[in-house]
Design a protein around this motif. Structure first.
Motif, PDB file in Angstrom:
ATOM      1  N   THR A 111       0.720  -1.276  -0.057  1.00 60.51           N
ATOM      2  CA  THR A 111      -0.144  -0.082  -0.164  1.00 60.51           C
ATOM      3  C   THR A 111       0.889   1.356  -0.095  1.00 60.51           C
ATOM      4  OG1 THR A 111      -0.944  -1.241   1.877  1.00 60.51           O
ATOM      5  CG2 THR A 111      -2.471   0.544   0.866  1.00 60.51           C
ATOM      6  N   ALA A 112       2.012   1.066   0.898  1.00 59.44           N
ATOM      7  CA  ALA A 112       2.735   2.390   1.017  1.00 59.44           C
ATOM      8  C   ALA A 112       3.454   2.765  -0.478  1.00 59.44           C
ATOM      9  CB  ALA A 112       4.026   2.154   1.977  1.00 59.44           C
ATOM     10  N   ALA A 113       3.800   1.474  -0.899  1.00 57.02           N
ATOM     11  CA  ALA A 113       4.628   1.903  -2.256  1.00 57.02           C
ATOM     12  C   ALA A 113       3.602   2.351  -3.505  1.00 57.02           C
ATOM     13  CB  ALA A 113       5.205   0.375  -2.808  1.00 57.02           C
ATOM     14  N   CYS A 114       2.304   2.062  -3.118  1.00 52.20           N
ATOM     15  CA  CYS A 114       1.074   2.377  -4.229  1.00 52.20           C
ATOM     16  C   CYS A 114       0.859   3.664  -3.796  1.00 52.20           C
ATOM     17  CB  CYS A 114       0.126   1.356  -4.302  1.00 52.20           C
ATOM     18  SG  CYS A 114       0.969  -0.324  -5.045  1.00 52.20           S
ATOM     19  N   GLY A 115       0.895   4.091  -2.793  1.00 56.35           N
ATOM     20  CA  GLY A 115       0.139   5.349  -2.287  1.00 56.35           C
ATOM     21  C   GLY A 115       0.758   6.454  -3.148  1.00 56.35           C
ATOM     22  N   GLY A 116       0.067   7.548  -3.264  1.00 63.89           N
ATOM     23  CA  GLY A 116       0.449   8.688  -3.861  1.00 63.89           C
ATOM     24  C   GLY A 116       0.354   8.884  -5.481  1.00 63.89           C
ATOM     25  N   GLY A 117      -0.252   7.937  -5.990  1.00 68.16           N
ATOM     26  CA  GLY A 117      -0.516   7.954  -7.222  1.00 68.16           C
ATOM     27  C   GLY A 117      -1.401   8.870  -7.845  1.00 68.16           C
ATOM     28  N   ASP A 118      -1.486   9.322  -9.221  1.00 65.58           N
ATOM     29  CA  ASP A 118      -2.361  10.290  -9.845  1.00 65.58           C
ATOM     30  C   ASP A 118      -4.058   9.964  -9.564  1.00 65.58           C
ATOM     31  OD1 ASP A 118      -1.453  12.140 -12.650  1.00 65.58           O
ATOM     32  OD2 ASP A 118      -0.753  12.185 -10.459  1.00 65.58           O
ATOM     33  N   SER A 119      -4.502  10.957  -9.330  1.00 60.58           N
ATOM     34  CA  SER A 119      -6.178  10.613  -8.812  1.00 60.58           C
ATOM     35  C   SER A 119      -7.134  10.686  -9.889  1.00 60.58           C
ATOM     36  CB  SER A 119      -6.719  11.444  -7.670  1.00 60.58           C
ATOM     37  OG  SER A 119      -6.399  12.808  -8.138  1.00 60.58           O
ATOM     38  N   GLY A 120      -6.701  11.487 -11.134  1.00 62.54           N
ATOM     39  CA  GLY A 120      -7.450  11.764 -12.267  1.00 62.54           C
ATOM     40  C   GLY A 120      -8.217  10.336 -12.771  1.00 62.54           C
ATOM     41  N   GLY A 121      -8.225  10.240 -14.282  1.00 59.74           N
ATOM     42  CA  GLY A 121      -8.857   9.017 -14.588  1.00 59.74           C
ATOM     43  C   GLY A 121      -9.991   9.537 -15.572  1.00 59.74           C
ATOM     44  N   ASP A 122     -10.687  10.666 -15.206  1.00 53.03           N
ATOM     45  CA  ASP A 122     -12.074  11.232 -15.651  1.00 53.03           C
ATOM     46  C   ASP A 122     -11.823  12.217 -16.976  1.00 53.03           C
ATOM     47  OD1 ASP A 122     -11.114  12.830 -13.925  1.00 53.03           O
ATOM     48  OD2 ASP A 122     -12.999  13.229 -13.033  1.00 53.03           O
ATOM     49  N   GLY A 123     -10.494  12.153 -17.502  1.00 55.03           N
ATOM     50  CA  GLY A 123     -10.268  13.130 -18.529  1.00 55.03           C
ATOM     51  C   GLY A 123      -9.729  14.513 -18.012  1.00 55.03           C
ATOM     52  N   THR A 124      -9.583  14.828 -16.706  1.00 57.33           N
ATOM     53  CA  THR A 124      -9.274  15.966 -16.605  1.00 57.33           C
ATOM     54  C   THR A 124      -7.762  15.896 -16.206  1.00 57.33           C
ATOM     55  OG1 THR A 124      -9.701  15.605 -14.180  1.00 57.33           O
ATOM     56  CG2 THR A 124     -11.363  16.674 -15.175  1.00 57.33           C
ATOM     57  N   THR A 125      -6.933  16.858 -16.314  1.00 62.53           N
ATOM     58  CA  THR A 125      -5.587  16.954 -16.045  1.00 62.53           C
ATOM     59  C   THR A 125      -5.460  17.653 -14.522  1.00 62.53           C
ATOM     60  OG1 THR A 125      -5.241  17.704 -18.167  1.00 62.53           O
ATOM     61  CG2 THR A 125      -3.272  17.720 -16.778  1.00 62.53           C
ATOM     62  N   THR A 126      -4.608  17.255 -13.635  1.00 65.17           N
ATOM     63  CA  THR A 126      -4.475  17.699 -12.613  1.00 65.17           C
ATOM     64  C   THR A 126      -3.077  18.453 -12.412  1.00 65.17           C
ATOM     65  OG1 THR A 126      -5.854  16.063 -11.518  1.00 65.17           O
ATOM     66  CG2 THR A 126      -4.444  17.326  -9.818  1.00 65.17           C
ATOM     67  N   LEU A 127      -3.121  19.612 -12.287  1.00 66.77           N
ATOM     68  CA  LEU A 127      -1.671  20.354 -12.108  1.00 66.77           C
ATOM     69  C   LEU A 127      -1.527  20.803 -10.642  1.00 66.77           C
ATOM     70  CD1 LEU A 127      -1.824  23.095 -14.739  1.00 66.77           C
ATOM     71  CD2 LEU A 127      -0.497  20.948 -14.657  1.00 66.77           C
ATOM     72  N   ARG A 128      -0.233  20.607 -10.326  1.00 70.11           N
ATOM     73  CA  ARG A 128       0.117  21.083  -8.955  1.00 70.11           C
ATOM     74  C   ARG A 128       0.911  22.227  -8.977  1.00 70.11           C
ATOM     75  NH1 ARG A 128       3.490  16.735  -7.495  1.00 70.11           N
ATOM     76  NH2 ARG A 128       4.111  18.026  -5.584  1.00 70.11           N
ATOM     77  N   VAL A 129       0.584  23.267  -8.218  1.00 71.81           N
ATOM     78  CA  VAL A 129       1.155  24.820  -8.154  1.00 71.81           C
ATOM     79  C   VAL A 129       1.726  24.967  -6.861  1.00 71.81           C
ATOM     80  CG1 VAL A 129       0.536  27.087  -8.794  1.00 71.81           C
ATOM     81  CG2 VAL A 129      -0.580  25.361 -10.058  1.00 71.81           C
ATOM     82  N   ALA A 130       2.865  25.485  -6.662  1.00 73.79           N
ATOM     83  CA  ALA A 130       3.399  25.951  -5.571  1.00 73.79           C
ATOM     84  C   ALA A 130       3.990  27.223  -5.451  1.00 73.79           C
ATOM     85  CB  ALA A 130       4.459  24.736  -5.298  1.00 73.79           C
ATOM     86  N   TRP A 131       3.882  28.137  -4.355  1.00 70.33           N
ATOM     87  CA  TRP A 131       4.231  29.221  -4.153  1.00 70.33           C
ATOM     88  C   TRP A 131       4.445  29.655  -2.693  1.00 70.33           C
ATOM     89  CZ3 TRP A 131      -0.910  28.266  -4.903  1.00 70.33           C
ATOM     90  CH2 TRP A 131      -1.863  28.895  -3.982  1.00 70.33           C
ATOM     91  N   TRP A 132       5.072  30.593  -2.369  1.00 73.26           N
ATOM     92  CA  TRP A 132       5.182  30.826  -0.968  1.00 73.26           C
ATOM     93  C   TRP A 132       4.521  32.368  -0.751  1.00 73.26           C
ATOM     94  CZ3 TRP A 132       8.947  32.246  -4.621  1.00 73.26           C
ATOM     95  CH2 TRP A 132       9.458  33.754  -4.791  1.00 73.26           C
ATOM     96  N   GLY A 133       4.287  32.724   0.507  1.00 66.88           N
ATOM     97  CA  GLY A 133       3.792  33.993   0.550  1.00 66.88           C
ATOM     98  C   GLY A 133       3.041  34.098   1.969  1.00 66.88           C
ATOM     99  N   ASN A 134       2.624  35.393   2.205  1.00 70.41           N
ATOM    100  CA  ASN A 134       1.596  35.644   3.312  1.00 70.41           C
ATOM    101  C   ASN A 134       0.455  35.550   3.046  1.00 70.41           C
ATOM    102  OD1 ASN A 134       0.817  37.682   1.551  1.00 70.41           O
ATOM    103  ND2 ASN A 134       2.168  39.320   2.286  1.00 70.41           N
ATOM    104  N   ASP A 135      -0.492  35.610   4.039  1.00 73.29           N
ATOM    105  CA  ASP A 135      -2.078  35.428   3.905  1.00 73.29           C
ATOM    106  C   ASP A 135      -2.553  35.992   2.689  1.00 73.29           C
ATOM    107  OD1 ASP A 135      -1.544  34.040   6.006  1.00 73.29           O
ATOM    108  OD2 ASP A 135      -2.617  35.350   7.427  1.00 73.29           O
ATOM    109  N   THR A 136      -2.449  37.328   2.525  1.00 73.04           N
ATOM    110  CA  THR A 136      -2.757  38.079   1.315  1.00 73.04           C
ATOM    111  C   THR A 136      -2.612  37.268   0.152  1.00 73.04           C
ATOM    112  OG1 THR A 136      -2.003  39.980   2.774  1.00 73.04           O
ATOM    113  CG2 THR A 136      -3.104  40.458   0.737  1.00 73.04           C
TER     114      THR A 136
END
Lengths: 321, 429
Positions: free
Chosen positions: B24-49
């Protein structure tokens, strides 16, 4: 008269000398016991091999390379290890800070733990509550929340200064002054005396009260009893706690990281060894060098533990020997 | 006999369980998609505003592109790069992420960034500015906008102290120190004049005023020991004159972000920050905040100001969804609706077409920044190029040697030479 002699032998049972039978049963039970032990150890072994061993060996390999986290790496032999002692003044600084931190906080922590365990051992009512209350810091001590709290308490406008203000003493920013910042970290570590305390408490309970009774009949005072009965009989526990806390203290990271804002500030006064490793690895992209430093820490801890085991012959007393 | 059989059964089930767990551990963290949508991960830093603004703009992107789902990963500045580099090392980098000029080069030279040519429409962007996101001709990063490192003056605190807003076209470093000390004295310690800043942009401006460059052409420290030592001793003078809080309070302030700064909490008259932080300072203090030029001495070569593209959007080289990622970056830098939400939070947009469309709708603080930078236009020095590798370590290093000075453990000269040696040992390696 024992049971076996009374009980009639089952028909057809082979006749064996009773002693041999007894030994065989013992061996069988032992084997069963060790199988059970291995079963209990199994999850740990699986964890060790699947999760720890791989990274461990990889980091040993990486310590001989110039691995930078992203991108390729080259074999550099012992360069990283040599550089540490020749070209990295912050390495020496981090080592010194850590040595002070460990050798001040661990003895203090154990002394506190023992003192409180002895008070609690006197039979206070509501012992489980006290035990839990004092144990709580051990659970929370290495958390980020407590470190942030610490920063507030020892800050320029923190609780400590407000308290000092009552007596007309003007405080300062304890966590942000290079002369006192490491001290606040030491206090934080001492404060987490709960886990050695609980172990001490269990150890104290093991000492038969008859020893104390006999000693007091012989006219030994409380102090004498402490040094002649409690300490020697508790010495294996003290030794155990000492080793455990030394290893823990050397690896302290979270508190210093949070309290200093991740860079050992002010002026590197809270730069603990592990934090330097972290900074080199993740800020300077020198994961190879950081791995080498991690292995030097392993060697330091191993050497210190070894020395402790050697010295234990002279002060640790095992009553069953 | 029975007992042993039992043991064997137990052993088997334990092994199975352990195996299952590992699996299970090895298989965790896979992509969740499958319904035709692309999932993008976006990262940034910053304050609450910034977190709120970015969330809003990314939600807008998802509304407009229903086949793309965006997962947001934000953190504060202190841990941002640690997290990002760890993710890169494990091959798990976010598809799109923010970087800034001090680290962009480092990622680019280590092949962690995708070539954005063809993925993002760059025709509307300022060419001079685009250069800062290039390494040897390849566009690895798109600047989000520009900032100037400025002095933010808190009108409320100045009024309280009975001090007029200084004329920033003529004020000198000594004026800055004196005005600040007066504020501290006039408010009887309730407020301070200013707080120390060991920001490398400040030293950069200071050096340029003295005709020196922060980085030499070969990517080492280009400043003389003398200028750095002067800079350090000026910080010491700020403390000595009462303009700034004592060394340990200063160190405490130095480890907090803009929201907790003196100027943003109405406890300080001046503060050195990036122009895009005006919004956070104004919101935090609720006071009128005025942008001022940095002081300069009469013999200064220039004002030293420059427009810094200090934030970029990049796409991970490891991303399997570069087209969608490019689409998102394109949206963030070229779309007028997006720009209207972002305002100047990531620097003032330099996309002229977009800027004209949104200028009137920008909040007051952004209008003020635009006006300020517009007024500064003739005095500006060239924008910096991509920084040499190791530049990301400069701020912490400058601060560390600064603390050695203000706590009296090193002379400014010792600190300056120490800084140069250490900096050169990590730069351009």
């Amino acid at each position: 008269m024992t049971d076996t002699q009374v009980r009639p032998r089952p028909p057809g049972a082979t006749t064996r000398p009773p002693v041999a039978d007894h030994k065989g049963a013992l061996r069988k039970r032992r084997r069963k016991e060790s199988l059970t032990a291995y079963l209990f150890l199994l999850p740990w072994f699986v964890g060790l091999i699947a999760i720890t061993a791989g990274p461990l060996l990889t980091s040993l390999y990486l310590s001989f390379t110039d691995y930078s986290l992203i991108g390729d790496s080259n074999w550099v032999g012992f360069d990283n290890y040599i550089r540490m002692f020749q070209d990295d003044p912050r390495f020496i600084k981090a080592l010194t800070n850590t040595a002070i931190y460990v050798f001040v906080s661990v003895p203090l922590q154990l002394a506190f733990a023992l003192a409180l365990a002895m008070v609690l051992d006197r039979g206070v009512s509501g012992l489980p509550i006290y035990r839990s209350v004092y144990y709580l810091p051990s659970l929370l001590g290495s958390s980020v929340a407590i470190a942030i709290l610490w920063r507030q308490i020892f800050g320029a406008d923190g609780l400590v200064n407000e308290f000092l203000g009552i007596f007309g003493i003007e405080g300062m920013g304890w966590v942000s002054h290079p002369d006192t910042a490491l001290g606040t970290l030491i206090i934080l570590n001492v404060w987490t005396f709960g886990s050695p305390m609980v172990i001490f408490l269990a150890g104290l309970r093991q000492i038969p009260t008859s020893y104390y009774e006999a000693a007091s009949l012989d006219g030994a005072g409380k102090t004498r009893q402490f040094f002649s009965i409690t300490l020697p009989l508790l010495s294996p526990i003290i030794f155990f706690n000492l080793i455990l806390q030394l290893i823990n203290a050397f690896q302290s990271f979270t508190q210093a990281f949070v309290i200093s804002g991740g860079n050992g500030s002010p002026a590197d006064s809270t730069l603990l060894y592990t934090m330097h490793v972290y900074q080199k690895g993740f800020n300077s992209f020198e994961m190879g060098y950081a791995s080498a430093m991690a292995w030097v820490l392993v060697l330091i801890i191993a050497a210190l533990t070894g020395v402790n085991f050697l010295m234990s012959k002279y002060w640790v007393f095992y009553s069953d020997k | 006999m029975n007992g042993r059989k039992n043991g064997a059964t137990k052993l088997c089930s334990a092994l199975l369980l352990a195996g299952a767990l590992t699996f299970t551990a090895a298989c965790g963290g896979g992509d969740s998609g499958g319904d035709g949508t692309t999932t993008l991960r976006v990262a940034w830093w910053g304050n609450d505003t910034r977190q709120a603004i970015t969330e809003e703009v990314l939600n807008l992107f998802m509304e407009k592109n229903e086949d793309i789902k965006v997962e947001m990963e934000y953190s504060d500045w202190d841990n941002y790069y640690d997290r990002l580099t760890t993710q890169m090392a494990s091959g798990d980098a976010p598809d799109v992420f923010a970087t800034e000029i001090r680290r962009m080069g480092e990622f680019g030279t280590r092949n962690a960034l995708a070539d954005l040519d063809g993925l993002v429409d760059m025709s509307g962007l300022d060419e001079q500015l685009l250069l800062s996101g290039q390494l040897e001709g390849t566009q690895y990063a798109i600047p989000t906008g520009v900032n100037a490192f400025i002095i933010a003056a808190n009108k409320t605190v100045l009024d309280e102290a009975g001090i007029a807003l200084p004329d920033d076209t003529t004020w000198t470093w000594d004026d800055y120190k004196e005005f600040s000390a007066e504020v501290t004295a006039a408010t009887d310690g309730g407020s301070y004049g200013t707080q120390l800043s060991f920001n490398d942009a400040y030293l950069n401006i200071y050096a340029q005023q003295h005709g020196e460059k922060f980085y030499s052409d070969d990517g080492k420290i280009g400043m003389s020991e003398e200028v750095i030592a002067d800079w350090y001793s000026f910080q010491q003078e700020l403390i000595d004159s009462g303009a700034s809080p004592d060394a340990s309070r200063s160190a405490e302030l130095g480890s907090t972000g803009v929201e907790a700064s003196l100027v943003a909490t109405n406890k300080g008259a001046f503060g050195m920050w990036w122009s895009n932080q005006l919004n956070a300072i104004t919101t935090g203090s609720g006071s009128e905040i005025v942008l001022l030029r940095m002081p300069k001495d009469a013999d200064a070569v220039s004002g030293g100001h420059f427009l810094q593209p200090n934030m970029f959007w990049s796409v991970a080289a490891s991303s399997g969804k570069k087209d969608a990622a490019g689409q998102l970056v394109d949206f963030l830098v070229n779309d007028a609706e997006a720009a209207a939400i972002i305002g100047s939070d990531r620097g003032l947009p330099r996309n002229e077409a977009v800027l004209e469309q949104i200028r009137a709708d920008l909040p007051e603080t952004d209008q003020a920044s635009l006006e300020f930078i517009g007024a500064l236009a003739d005095e500006l020095n060239d924008p910096p190029k991509a920084n040499p590798n190791g530049a990301g370590e400069m701020p912490a290093m400058l601060e560390r040697y600064g603390q050695e000075v203000v706590f009296g453990r090193m002379s400014p000269q010792e600190a300056a030479s120490g800084f140069i040696n250490e900096a050169n040992s990590v730069l351009s390696k």
